[in-house]
Design an enzyme around this catalytic site. Sequence first.
Site, PDB file in Angstrom:
ATOM      1  N   ASP A 249       0.834  -1.197   0.000  1.00  0.00           N
ATOM      2  CA  ASP A 249       0.000   0.000   0.000  1.00  0.00           C
ATOM      3  C   ASP A 249       0.873   1.252   0.000  1.00  0.00           C
ATOM      4  O   ASP A 249       2.100   1.187   0.029  1.00  0.00           O
ATOM      5  CB  ASP A 249      -0.995  -0.008   1.168  1.00  0.00           C
ATOM      6  CG  ASP A 249      -0.328   0.007   2.533  1.00  0.00           C
ATOM      7  OD1 ASP A 249       0.749   0.639   2.667  1.00  0.00           O
ATOM      8  OD2 ASP A 249      -0.882  -0.584   3.472  1.00  0.00           O
ATOM      9  N   LYS A 271      -4.364   2.815  -1.228  1.00  0.00           N
ATOM     10  CA  LYS A 271      -5.592   3.603  -1.172  1.00  0.00           C
ATOM     11  C   LYS A 271      -5.248   4.990  -0.637  1.00  0.00           C
ATOM     12  O   LYS A 271      -4.502   5.130   0.318  1.00  0.00           O
ATOM     13  CB  LYS A 271      -6.622   2.956  -0.254  1.00  0.00           C
ATOM     14  CG  LYS A 271      -7.019   1.543  -0.635  1.00  0.00           C
ATOM     15  CD  LYS A 271      -8.045   1.016   0.353  1.00  0.00           C
ATOM     16  CE  LYS A 271      -8.416  -0.422   0.037  1.00  0.00           C
ATOM     17  NZ  LYS A 271      -7.285  -1.332   0.312  1.00  0.00           N
ATOM     18  N   MET A 384      -5.245   8.970  10.541  1.00  0.00           N
ATOM     19  CA  MET A 384      -5.947   9.505   9.363  1.00  0.00           C
ATOM     20  C   MET A 384      -6.814  10.706   9.725  1.00  0.00           C
ATOM     21  O   MET A 384      -7.956  10.824   9.299  1.00  0.00           O
ATOM     22  CB  MET A 384      -6.792   8.410   8.700  1.00  0.00           C
ATOM     23  CG  MET A 384      -5.957   7.260   8.147  1.00  0.00           C
ATOM     24  SD  MET A 384      -6.930   5.834   7.599  1.00  0.00           S
ATOM     25  CE  MET A 384      -7.328   5.056   9.177  1.00  0.00           C
TER      26      MET A 384
END
Length: 465
Positions: A249, A271, A384
């Site tokens: 990732d 992503k 995040m």
Amino acid sequence: MDYLPLFLNVRDQPCLVVGGGEVAARKIGLLLRAGARLTVIAPQVDAALAATLVEAGATVLPRKFASDDVQGQRLVIAATSDIAVNAAVSEAAQALNIPVNVVDQLDLCSAILPSIVDRSPLLIAISSGGNSPVLARMLKARIESLVPAAYGRLALLAGEFRQQVKARFAGFGQRRAFWERVLDGPAAELALAGNLDAARRELTQQIDARADTASLGEVYLVGAGPGDPDLMTFKALRLLQKADVVLYDRLVAPAILNMARADAERIYVGKARAQHTLRQQDINARLVTLAREGKRVVRLKGGDPFIFGRGGEEIETLAAEGIPFQVVPGITAASGCSCYSGIPLTHRDHAQSVRFVTGHLKNGSMDLPWAELVQPAQTVVIYMGLVGLPEICRQLIAHGRGADTPIALVERGTTPEQRVLVSTLAGLPDLVASENVRAPTLLIVGEVVGLRHKLAWFDGGRGSS
């Protein structure tokens, strides 16, 4: 990569060393061990070195260097204390495209000699590109302690059977899988113990048994940690280097991905916010498909696979499909980033508990247990949270946290690009808006942030606020 690592065959080949002192003696010793047909040119040659050269059958020319001395040489080494002579040797050799090494003068070299761990026929070469020979020698000493001399016997044993294995197993992948089992199995242990006859019998049995017929592969769910390659676990590194395919990732540092085998297939499945290269269900299906093709697959994830990494979803699919798998934990961002920013997550005087949550926005809002996140004596770590930072701060204040509560944003934690922005719940959104902050980031909320000014030890290369 500043230099291409290359092993040069100089056995019974003409090689030239210009110089007759202590430094030259070290290079001469290497060339003699490699079987070179050696010529040494120097006005004076150390007496002990001269005796060694005579015994080895080398040619000694007690005179000054001349440019045509390099004619016909396979390798040239200049090891004198005279800068002008060294430059002349380099110029003459490079004019004829002959590899030349000039000791301690990198700008005159077209080839450099590494530090060597010699377990012949197994050789390990370490080079700093001339930047730090002492560091290369230190690494050599460490590697020597990890690689027993018996590994040379094991390499010779593999060489004996290489053609038999090639004839028995047609595919490269089959041969590689076979050798990996052998070199990590009973035959290897027997060879390392010095019982070569028993090792040969064991290896012959394994070839005859065609032990590679199993068609089902395996998936390794590996945590890559928060960014610093040195934070990878030994098991993570070992499995990464066994993988045929690596799915990774966007949070995986390039330096970590480069630890995989050079011939391993690399598939990016990262992503970003509102941008998915592959949907999660497609990633799950790809893991199953690759394993059923008989491949060893590493699913490489930043941080820890089981902390906001969707690792549980992926192995649920693998378990349902009967695919063998292993899970290797990694250092999660909360632990790595807090340590590298000098902010302890717990402290007897400030925080007796810590809470991990995700600040990922969904439909413009965050459904978080705000009342629980404002409890006293607690550290809150928010993954995040960059995009939702203003809302996070507003909600924490609205639910009872003081506007002056310390908060830190750690950008690209544990890497040389790490930056830490420290402010309050009221002030951090404006501070971040004035800075060019980019993901990945981590938020740490609580009184422990106030300890950073005392405990910060690593600020990367970008500074802090």
